[in-house]
Design a protein around this motif. Structure first.
Motif, PDB file in Angstrom:
ATOM      1  N   GLU A  67     -35.579  32.043  28.828  1.00 54.23           N
ATOM      2  CA  GLU A  67     -35.545  33.337  29.503  1.00 54.23           C
ATOM      3  C   GLU A  67     -36.760  33.412  30.425  1.00 54.23           C
ATOM      4  O   GLU A  67     -37.875  33.111  30.000  1.00 54.23           O
ATOM      5  CB  GLU A  67     -35.614  34.487  28.493  1.00 54.23           C
ATOM      6  N   VAL A  68     -36.543  33.826  31.660  1.00 54.28           N
ATOM      7  CA  VAL A  68     -37.661  34.072  32.576  1.00 54.28           C
ATOM      8  C   VAL A  68     -37.830  35.582  32.677  1.00 54.28           C
ATOM      9  O   VAL A  68     -36.885  36.286  33.075  1.00 54.28           O
ATOM     10  CB  VAL A  68     -37.384  33.456  33.969  1.00 54.28           C
ATOM     11  N   ILE A 111     -38.018  47.398  30.486  1.00 46.97           N
ATOM     12  CA  ILE A 111     -37.083  46.764  29.554  1.00 46.97           C
ATOM     13  C   ILE A 111     -35.709  47.031  30.172  1.00 46.97           C
ATOM     14  O   ILE A 111     -35.393  48.157  30.525  1.00 46.97           O
ATOM     15  CB  ILE A 111     -37.252  47.324  28.127  1.00 46.97           C
ATOM     16  N   SER A 112     -34.905  45.981  30.344  1.00 48.19           N
ATOM     17  CA  SER A 112     -33.674  46.095  31.132  1.00 48.19           C
ATOM     18  C   SER A 112     -32.613  46.957  30.451  1.00 48.19           C
ATOM     19  O   SER A 112     -32.639  47.166  29.234  1.00 48.19           O
ATOM     20  CB  SER A 112     -33.086  44.703  31.377  1.00 48.19           C
ATOM     21  N   VAL A 163     -36.397  44.347  38.681  1.00 50.98           N
ATOM     22  CA  VAL A 163     -37.744  44.245  39.252  1.00 50.98           C
ATOM     23  C   VAL A 163     -37.865  42.857  39.902  1.00 50.98           C
ATOM     24  O   VAL A 163     -37.118  41.939  39.558  1.00 50.98           O
ATOM     25  CB  VAL A 163     -38.853  44.432  38.178  1.00 50.98           C
ATOM     26  N   PRO A 164     -38.802  42.699  40.870  1.00 51.82           N
ATOM     27  CA  PRO A 164     -38.882  41.421  41.582  1.00 51.82           C
ATOM     28  C   PRO A 164     -39.372  40.242  40.737  1.00 51.82           C
ATOM     29  O   PRO A 164     -40.230  40.398  39.860  1.00 51.82           O
ATOM     30  CB  PRO A 164     -39.876  41.698  42.715  1.00 51.82           C
ATOM     31  N   SER A 184     -40.723  43.168  27.376  1.00 54.24           N
ATOM     32  CA  SER A 184     -41.027  43.707  26.041  1.00 54.24           C
ATOM     33  C   SER A 184     -40.758  42.700  24.926  1.00 54.24           C
ATOM     34  O   SER A 184     -41.205  42.891  23.796  1.00 54.24           O
ATOM     35  CB  SER A 184     -40.145  44.930  25.788  1.00 54.24           C
ATOM     36  N   GLY A 185     -39.917  41.688  25.218  1.00 57.17           N
ATOM     37  CA  GLY A 185     -39.503  40.741  24.168  1.00 57.17           C
ATOM     38  C   GLY A 185     -38.146  41.096  23.574  1.00 57.17           C
ATOM     39  O   GLY A 185     -37.589  40.341  22.768  1.00 57.17           O
ATOM     40  N   TYR A 186     -37.572  42.232  23.982  1.00 62.78           N
ATOM     41  CA  TYR A 186     -36.302  42.686  23.377  1.00 62.78           C
ATOM     42  C   TYR A 186     -35.155  41.705  23.631  1.00 62.78           C
ATOM     43  O   TYR A 186     -34.461  41.305  22.688  1.00 62.78           O
ATOM     44  CB  TYR A 186     -35.951  44.083  23.918  1.00 62.78           C
ATOM     45  N   ALA A 187     -34.948  41.312  24.885  1.00 65.23           N
ATOM     46  CA  ALA A 187     -33.816  40.417  25.183  1.00 65.23           C
ATOM     47  C   ALA A 187     -33.999  39.073  24.470  1.00 65.23           C
ATOM     48  O   ALA A 187     -33.030  38.469  24.005  1.00 65.23           O
ATOM     49  CB  ALA A 187     -33.668  40.215  26.689  1.00 65.23           C
ATOM     50  N   THR A 234     -40.136  37.806  30.094  1.00 67.08           N
ATOM     51  CA  THR A 234     -40.124  38.258  28.688  1.00 67.08           C
ATOM     52  C   THR A 234     -40.155  39.772  28.583  1.00 67.08           C
ATOM     53  O   THR A 234     -39.517  40.343  27.699  1.00 67.08           O
ATOM     54  CB  THR A 234     -41.375  37.713  27.950  1.00 67.08           C
ATOM     55  N   ALA A 279     -34.583  37.477  34.218  1.00 65.74           N
ATOM     56  CA  ALA A 279     -34.526  38.932  34.073  1.00 65.74           C
ATOM     57  C   ALA A 279     -35.271  39.650  35.195  1.00 65.74           C
ATOM     58  O   ALA A 279     -35.740  40.770  35.028  1.00 65.74           O
ATOM     59  CB  ALA A 279     -35.106  39.327  32.714  1.00 65.74           C
ATOM     60  N   ILE A 290     -41.562  37.278  40.839  1.00 59.44           N
ATOM     61  CA  ILE A 290     -42.710  36.936  41.675  1.00 59.44           C
ATOM     62  C   ILE A 290     -43.269  35.585  41.257  1.00 59.44           C
ATOM     63  O   ILE A 290     -43.605  35.388  40.084  1.00 59.44           O
ATOM     64  CB  ILE A 290     -43.782  38.044  41.572  1.00 59.44           C
ATOM     65  N   GLY A 291     -43.319  34.653  42.219  1.00 58.42           N
ATOM     66  CA  GLY A 291     -43.832  33.338  41.873  1.00 58.42           C
ATOM     67  C   GLY A 291     -43.588  32.336  42.983  1.00 58.42           C
ATOM     68  O   GLY A 291     -43.040  32.677  44.038  1.00 58.42           O
ATOM     69  N   GLY A 342     -42.515  31.713  35.631  1.00 59.80           N
ATOM     70  CA  GLY A 342     -41.197  31.256  35.166  1.00 59.80           C
ATOM     71  C   GLY A 342     -40.296  30.757  36.275  1.00 59.80           C
ATOM     72  O   GLY A 342     -39.251  30.175  35.990  1.00 59.80           O
ATOM     73  N   VAL A 373     -40.696  33.050  29.244  1.00 57.35           N
ATOM     74  CA  VAL A 373     -41.916  32.945  30.057  1.00 57.35           C
ATOM     75  C   VAL A 373     -42.177  34.280  30.743  1.00 57.35           C
ATOM     76  O   VAL A 373     -41.263  34.876  31.318  1.00 57.35           O
ATOM     77  CB  VAL A 373     -41.767  31.859  31.150  1.00 57.35           C
TER      78      VAL A 373
HETATM   79  N1  SAM Z   1     -36.302  40.777  29.354  1.00 60.22           N
HETATM   80  C1  SAM Z   1     -37.216  41.874  29.338  1.00 60.22           C
HETATM   81  C2  SAM Z   1     -37.067  42.764  28.141  1.00 60.22           C
HETATM   82  O1  SAM Z   1     -36.174  42.548  27.318  1.00 60.22           O
HETATM   83  O2  SAM Z   1     -37.889  43.674  28.002  1.00 60.22           O
HETATM   84  C3  SAM Z   1     -37.210  42.678  30.606  1.00 60.22           C
HETATM   85  C4  SAM Z   1     -37.713  41.941  31.751  1.00 60.22           C
HETATM   86  S1  SAM Z   1     -38.304  42.883  33.096  1.00 60.22           S
HETATM   87  C5  SAM Z   1     -36.853  43.571  33.758  1.00 60.22           C
HETATM   88  C6  SAM Z   1     -38.706  41.527  34.171  1.00 60.22           C
HETATM   89  C7  SAM Z   1     -39.926  40.775  33.773  1.00 60.22           C
HETATM   90  O3  SAM Z   1     -40.034  39.618  34.601  1.00 60.22           O
HETATM   91  C8  SAM Z   1     -41.216  41.556  33.971  1.00 60.22           C
HETATM   92  O4  SAM Z   1     -41.896  41.642  32.767  1.00 60.22           O
HETATM   93  C9  SAM Z   1     -41.987  40.722  35.003  1.00 60.22           C
HETATM   94  O5  SAM Z   1     -43.379  40.737  34.813  1.00 60.22           O
HETATM   95  C10 SAM Z   1     -41.398  39.351  34.766  1.00 60.22           C
HETATM   96  N2  SAM Z   1     -41.559  38.401  35.855  1.00 60.22           N
HETATM   97  C11 SAM Z   1     -41.441  38.573  37.188  1.00 60.22           C
HETATM   98  N3  SAM Z   1     -41.655  37.420  37.842  1.00 60.22           N
HETATM   99  C12 SAM Z   1     -41.908  36.466  36.882  1.00 60.22           C
HETATM  100  C13 SAM Z   1     -42.200  35.084  36.905  1.00 60.22           C
HETATM  101  N4  SAM Z   1     -42.287  34.383  38.041  1.00 60.22           N
HETATM  102  N5  SAM Z   1     -42.397  34.458  35.727  1.00 60.22           N
HETATM  103  C14 SAM Z   1     -42.340  35.119  34.553  1.00 60.22           C
HETATM  104  N6  SAM Z   1     -42.080  36.433  34.478  1.00 60.22           N
HETATM  105  C15 SAM Z   1     -41.850  37.101  35.612  1.00 60.22           C
END
Ligand code: SAM
Length: 207
Positions: free
Chosen positions: A74-75, A51-52, A196-197, A79-82, A77, A141, A199-200, A125, A96
């Motif tokens: 939002e790309v 969670i950021s 965090v990276p 935890s869903g907090y943001a 999600t 994110a 990935i996609g 996403g 997503v």
């Molecule tokens: N916004 C989140 C929160 O409030 O908890 C924190 C996000 S966390 C820093 C980054 C998220 O991006 C991770 O859950 C990760 O699995 C997701 N992620 C990475 N690449 C992605 C992609 N291509 N599509 C969707 N989610 C992705």
């Protein structure tokens, strides 16, 4: 948290500050880490993600210059907090996430807490979420190697996109993109961050 970590560090957007005041971050943090929920730091969540940091999220949301009537993507999600914070500022939030376990985690909390204008989707996403496009704003994110073309295409004219972009999967700078016309965009490079990276298909390869 709002006064000492957000306002004191320069976040001035009243709607953003009010939204942070109303969403209980501790309910999005796994139980063992709840004691740290209001520290200005990222915290672990399932699937090895985080969670950021609240300040970085607030700063990114302020850059988007959001309006109440906006539809936002939002790309990442997590935890869903943001997404919950966003839902207190704008009309509709699509978020997503690539990990099904986090889709379930976020959906459950958002539903329990009554955030009814948030729609959680499972997928990559980096391709955006075309079904609900165009978006007035997009927030990514996780950090990618560049700005995904799909996200630029799904931005409304005058819409803004903020994304961490960097030369390796753990080190980035925030990039703010504004769509100025049907085929034109303006891009600014901002502060260094460490997400965090992403990935996609239009992000980093899954290692
Ligand atoms: N916004 C989140 C929160 O409030 O908890 C924190 C996000 S966390 C820093 C980054 C998220 O991006 C991770 O859950 C990760 O699995 C997701 N992620 C990475 N690449 C992605 C992609 N291509 N599509 C969707 N989610 C992705």
């Amino acid at each position: 948290m709002v006064e000492q970590q957000l306002r004191a560090r320069g976040v001035r957007d009243t709607a953003v500050l009010q939204a942070f005041n109303t969403v209980p971050r501790e309910l999005f943090v796994p139980r063992p880490h709840r004691v740290y929920a209001y520290d200005d730091t990222p915290l672990p969540i399932p699937a090895g993600q985080t969670i950021s940091q609240p300040y970085v999220v607030a700063h990114m949301l302020a850059l988007l210059a959001l309006r109440h009537s906006n539809r936002v993507l939002e790309v990442g999600t997590g935890s869903g907090y943001a997404a919950a914070v966003l839902s207190r500022i704008v009309a509709e939030v699509h978020t997503v996430e690539r990990h099904q376990v986090l889709v379930d985690y976020a959906r459950k909390r958002l539903m329990q807490l009554g955030y009814e204008n948030v729609f959680v989707h499972h997928g990559d996403g980096t391709r955006g979420w075309p079904d609900a496009a165009p978006y007035n704003a997009i927030i990514v994110a996780a950090g990618g190697p560049g700005v995904p073309e799909s996200l630029k295409e799904q931005l409304a004219v005058n819409g803004r996109l903020v994304i961490p972009v960097g030369p390796n999967p753990r080190q980035q700078r925030l990039i703010l993109v504004k769509r100025t016309g049907e085929t034109t965009y303006r891009q600014r490079e901002l502060s260094p961050v460490a997400f965090v990276p992403l990935i996609g298909v239009e992000g980093w390869e899954n290692a």
